[in-house]
Design a protein around this motif. Sequence first.
Motif: not given
Length: 120
Positions: A71-76
Motif C-alpha cells: 500500500i505504501s509504494i503507490p502512496a509515495i
Amino acid sequence: MTITHTKAMRKDNTLLAITHLSQLLHYVTGFGGFIVPLILWLASKNDVEGMDEHGKSIINFQLSMLLYILISIPAILLFGLGILSLIFVGILGFVLPIVNAVKAANGEAPSQFLTIRFIG
C-alpha cells in the motif's frame, strides 16, 4: 475399545523466542524472515506449548507488513506519505519481533500491534 494416544506438549520458551527473532532475517540476508518462522511453526506447532499461537501471530504479522508495504509504494506519489509509512513499517518490523521474543521468553502472549488476522 478405543485407544487414544496423547502426546504431551513440551514447554520451550527459547524456541518461541528464536522463532520470533528469525523474522529479522529480512534485515540480515534480505530474505528468510517469512519462510524460516513458517517452517519452525509448522514443524513444532503440535510439539511445543504455545507455538501455534505464536506461529499464527508471526505469519499474520509478516503478511500485514507485506500488505502495508504494498500500500505504501503507490502512496509515495501522494506527497511522500508512502516514504513515511515505509519507514514506519521498517521500524515496526524490526522492533516488534524483538518485543515478542522477550514476551515469548517470559511465557507471555505475543503483541498484536497493527496485525491483521489472516490466519485464525
